[in-house]
Enzyme design. Structure first.
Site, PDB file in Angstrom:
ATOM      1  N   HIS A 131       0.617  -1.362   0.128  1.00 55.91           N
ATOM      2  CA  HIS A 131      -0.084  -0.146   0.197  1.00 55.91           C
ATOM      3  C   HIS A 131       0.800   1.232  -0.167  1.00 55.91           C
ATOM      4  O   HIS A 131       1.958   1.098   0.279  1.00 55.91           O
ATOM      5  CB  HIS A 131      -0.815   0.119   1.280  1.00 55.91           C
ATOM      6  CG  HIS A 131      -2.095  -0.926   0.968  1.00 55.91           C
ATOM      7  ND1 HIS A 131      -2.041  -2.321   1.543  1.00 55.91           N
ATOM      8  CD2 HIS A 131      -3.309  -0.718   0.406  1.00 55.91           C
ATOM      9  CE1 HIS A 131      -3.123  -3.062   1.079  1.00 55.91           C
ATOM     10  NE2 HIS A 131      -3.982  -2.015   0.799  1.00 55.91           N
ATOM     11  N   LYS A 135      -0.588   4.877   4.645  1.00 56.40           N
ATOM     12  CA  LYS A 135      -1.422   4.030   5.337  1.00 56.40           C
ATOM     13  C   LYS A 135      -1.310   4.040   6.732  1.00 56.40           C
ATOM     14  O   LYS A 135       0.048   3.529   6.811  1.00 56.40           O
ATOM     15  CB  LYS A 135      -1.606   2.701   4.526  1.00 56.40           C
ATOM     16  CG  LYS A 135      -2.698   1.831   5.168  1.00 56.40           C
ATOM     17  CD  LYS A 135      -2.845   0.323   4.392  1.00 56.40           C
ATOM     18  CE  LYS A 135      -3.720  -0.428   4.881  1.00 56.40           C
ATOM     19  NZ  LYS A 135      -4.923  -0.023   5.401  1.00 56.40           N
TER      20      LYS A 135
HETATM   21  N1  LIG Z   1     -12.631  -1.113   2.911  1.00 55.51           N
HETATM   22  C1  LIG Z   1     -12.221  -0.649   1.984  1.00 55.51           C
HETATM   23  O1  LIG Z   1     -12.540  -1.191   0.668  1.00 55.51           O
HETATM   24  C2  LIG Z   1     -10.999   0.346   1.914  1.00 55.51           C
HETATM   25  C3  LIG Z   1     -10.840   0.914   3.190  1.00 55.51           C
HETATM   26  N2  LIG Z   1      -9.839   1.840   3.311  1.00 55.51           N
HETATM   27  C4  LIG Z   1      -9.703   2.243   4.585  1.00 55.51           C
HETATM   28  O2  LIG Z   1     -10.309   3.548   4.771  1.00 55.51           O
HETATM   29  C5  LIG Z   1      -9.681   4.619   5.820  1.00 55.51           C
HETATM   30  C6  LIG Z   1      -9.656   5.722   5.130  1.00 55.51           C
HETATM   31  O3  LIG Z   1      -8.685   5.791   3.886  1.00 55.51           O
HETATM   32  P1  LIG Z   1      -8.191   7.026   3.177  1.00 55.51           P
HETATM   33  O4  LIG Z   1      -9.245   7.710   2.637  1.00 55.51           O
HETATM   34  O5  LIG Z   1      -7.265   6.673   2.199  1.00 55.51           O
HETATM   35  O6  LIG Z   1      -7.410   8.001   4.236  1.00 55.51           O
HETATM   36  P2  LIG Z   1      -7.237   9.262   4.384  1.00 55.51           P
HETATM   37  O7  LIG Z   1      -6.058   9.649   5.498  1.00 55.51           O
HETATM   38  O8  LIG Z   1      -7.142  10.072   3.044  1.00 55.51           O
HETATM   39  O9  LIG Z   1      -8.428   9.862   4.808  1.00 55.51           O
HETATM   40  C7  LIG Z   1      -9.020  10.021   6.302  1.00 55.51           C
HETATM   41  C8  LIG Z   1     -10.046  10.978   6.901  1.00 55.51           C
HETATM   42  O10 LIG Z   1     -10.657  10.758   7.732  1.00 55.51           O
HETATM   43  C9  LIG Z   1     -10.721  12.093   8.443  1.00 55.51           C
HETATM   44  N3  LIG Z   1     -10.846  12.151   9.805  1.00 55.51           N
HETATM   45  C10 LIG Z   1      -9.866  12.367  10.835  1.00 55.51           C
HETATM   46  N4  LIG Z   1     -10.425  12.079  12.165  1.00 55.51           N
HETATM   47  C11 LIG Z   1     -11.647  12.160  11.890  1.00 55.51           C
HETATM   48  C12 LIG Z   1     -13.065  11.832  12.846  1.00 55.51           C
HETATM   49  N5  LIG Z   1     -12.742  11.879  14.295  1.00 55.51           N
HETATM   50  N6  LIG Z   1     -13.924  11.463  12.231  1.00 55.51           N
HETATM   51  C13 LIG Z   1     -14.282  11.542  10.962  1.00 55.51           C
HETATM   52  N7  LIG Z   1     -13.395  11.841  10.039  1.00 55.51           N
HETATM   53  C14 LIG Z   1     -11.962  11.968  10.570  1.00 55.51           C
HETATM   54  C15 LIG Z   1      -9.340  12.665   7.930  1.00 55.51           C
HETATM   55  O11 LIG Z   1      -9.478  14.199   8.252  1.00 55.51           O
HETATM   56  P3  LIG Z   1      -8.043  14.936   8.428  1.00 55.51           P
HETATM   57  O12 LIG Z   1      -7.317  14.875   7.134  1.00 55.51           O
HETATM   58  O13 LIG Z   1      -8.328  16.390   8.742  1.00 55.51           O
HETATM   59  O14 LIG Z   1      -7.292  14.373   9.451  1.00 55.51           O
HETATM   60  C16 LIG Z   1      -9.396  12.370   6.557  1.00 55.51           C
HETATM   61  O15 LIG Z   1     -10.257  13.295   5.746  1.00 55.51           O
HETATM   62  C17 LIG Z   1      -8.530   3.697   5.817  1.00 55.51           C
HETATM   63  O16 LIG Z   1      -8.745   3.109   7.503  1.00 55.51           O
HETATM   64  C18 LIG Z   1      -8.161   2.740   5.110  1.00 55.51           C
HETATM   65  O17 LIG Z   1      -7.578   1.626   5.466  1.00 55.51           O
HETATM   66  C19 LIG Z   1      -9.435   2.641   2.351  1.00 55.51           C
HETATM   67  C20 LIG Z   1      -9.575   2.069   0.940  1.00 55.51           C
HETATM   68  C21 LIG Z   1     -10.508   1.002   0.757  1.00 55.51           C
HETATM   69  O1  LIG Z   2      -5.782   2.133   3.078  1.00 54.91           O
HETATM   70  C1  LIG Z   2      -5.976   1.709   2.056  1.00 54.91           C
HETATM   71  O2  LIG Z   2      -5.601   2.522   1.158  1.00 54.91           O
HETATM   72  C2  LIG Z   2      -6.690   0.485   1.894  1.00 54.91           C
HETATM   73  N1  LIG Z   2      -7.196  -0.070   3.020  1.00 54.91           N
HETATM   74  C3  LIG Z   2      -8.132  -1.198   3.063  1.00 54.91           C
HETATM   75  C4  LIG Z   2      -7.159  -2.434   3.770  1.00 54.91           C
HETATM   76  O3  LIG Z   2      -6.772  -2.124   4.805  1.00 54.91           O
HETATM   77  O4  LIG Z   2      -7.285  -3.358   3.283  1.00 54.91           O
HETATM   78  C5  LIG Z   2      -8.453  -1.698   1.479  1.00 54.91           C
HETATM   79  C6  LIG Z   2      -7.540  -1.270   0.397  1.00 54.91           C
HETATM   80  O5  LIG Z   2      -6.570  -2.282   0.173  1.00 54.91           O
HETATM   81  C7  LIG Z   2      -7.002  -0.025   0.462  1.00 54.91           C
END
Ligand SMILES: NC(=O)C1=CN([C@@H]2O[C@H](COP(=O)(O)OP(=O)(O)OC[C@H]3O[C@@H](n4cnc5c(N)ncnc54)[C@H](OP(=O)(O)O)[C@@H]3O)[C@@H](O)[C@H]2O)C=CC1
Ligand SMILES: O=C(O)C1=N[C@H](C(=O)O)C[C@H](O)C1
Length: 231
Positions: A131, A135
């Site tokens: 990743h 992350k």
């Molecule tokens: N299940 C799936 O298919 C996938 C899962 N993921 C997971 O999704 C999550 C997010 O990924 P990603 O978008 O890349 O991460 P990012 O770091 O780009 O985004 C995280 C967001 O959460 C915000 N945040 C921080 N604190 C809070 C709070 N208390 N309440 C709500 N929002 C908050 C951050 O704000 P700020 O920037 O201001 O701190 C930011 O906007 C990760 O856990 C990742 O592993 C990702 C891709 C696919």
């Molecule tokens: O953090 C990410 O970007 C992703 N998180 C998910 C995970 O932890 O499996 C899904 C995807 O691989 C992207």
């Protein structure tokens, strides 16, 4: 649908773009605790935030009678409590470590392959995930799901990050700039190696799967999985 995005980072912004293309309205883009937001006009909350925030935000939605789709990883030690809160509030909930269609097909392949390989102990099992460098959690939620599926279908008793003891599955986590998400499951013997691999080319598959799950859960009550949505 009127959508509240809990988390507005890489995933939140991708979901916003694809949800608008499908005719949905983004009512809130939230980057903080949601305790003080009035969610009464929202049809669904989609949570892609941070491990520390997910549980509290998800259960706040249940208390306000809002269905939740959550993809945030790294908070799963509280998953059972979230399920209990959903049931207590007669809510609706889908969590998936990975929402993409490709990975959900990969999960089904992984289970089938593990079942077949369980008769051949000469093969060492390993998982690798790659990743992007932002992350926060390791190993990825998807890699943990893959390991749990293998444990259910073989005699392996656990998994361990970046190494393994006897009878465990090693999960090697690599961080490389700009990689959206790659997962490999391998079976190695002295004679040969079998591998299955999923490579995400962008975040669109994760985002689209989460939106499809949000559309699917409308007017439903209960705790579901992506398998219920897709198959
Ligand atoms: N299940 C799936 O298919 C996938 C899962 N993921 C997971 O999704 C999550 C997010 O990924 P990603 O978008 O890349 O991460 P990012 O770091 O780009 O985004 C995280 C967001 O959460 C915000 N945040 C921080 N604190 C809070 C709070 N208390 N309440 C709500 N929002 C908050 C951050 O704000 P700020 O920037 O201001 O701190 C930011 O906007 C990760 O856990 C990742 O592993 C990702 C891709 C696919
Ligand atoms: O953090 C990410 O970007 C992703 N998180 C998910 C995970 O932890 O499996 C899904 C995807 O691989 C992207």
């Amino acid at each position: 649908m009127k959508i509240a995005l809990l988390g507005y980072g890489k995933m939140g912004q991708t979901i916003e773009r694809l949800a608008k293309d499908r005719g949905h309205e983004i009512v809130y883009t939230i980057k903080e605790k949601i305790k003080n937001y009035d969610l009464s006009k929202v049809d669904v909350a989609i949570d892609f935030s941070v491990p520390d925030a997910a549980f509290e935000n998800i259960t706040t939605c249940f208390e306000q009678n809002i269905p939740v789709i959550s993809g945030t990883t790294g908070w799963l030690e509280r998953y059972d409590e979230a399920v209990a809160s959903c049931k207590e509030n007669d809510g609706a909930f889908i969590y998936a470590s990975n929402f993409s269609l490709g990975v959900n097909l990969f999960f089904e392949l992984n289970k089938k392959l593990a079942e077949m390989m369980s008769s051949f102990p000469e093969y060492a099992i390993g998982i690798e995930e790659i990743h992007h460098t932002q992350k926060l959690d390791a190993p990825s939620g998807t890699a943990i799901t893959l390991a749990e599926q293998i444990m259910e279908n073989t005699d392996r008793k656990g998994w361990r990050l970046n190494r393994a003891e006897e009878g465990e599955i090693p999960i090697m986590a690599k961080r490389i700039e700009n990689v959206p998400g790659t997962h490999v499951v391998s079976y190695k013997s002295p004679i040969d190696t079998l591998k299955i691999e999923h490579i995400a080319h962008s975040r669109d598959g994760f985002a689209l799967g989460a939106i499809i799950a949000a559309e699917w859960i409308q007017n439903k009550k209960g705790v579901f999985s992506m398998k219920d949505v897709l198959f």
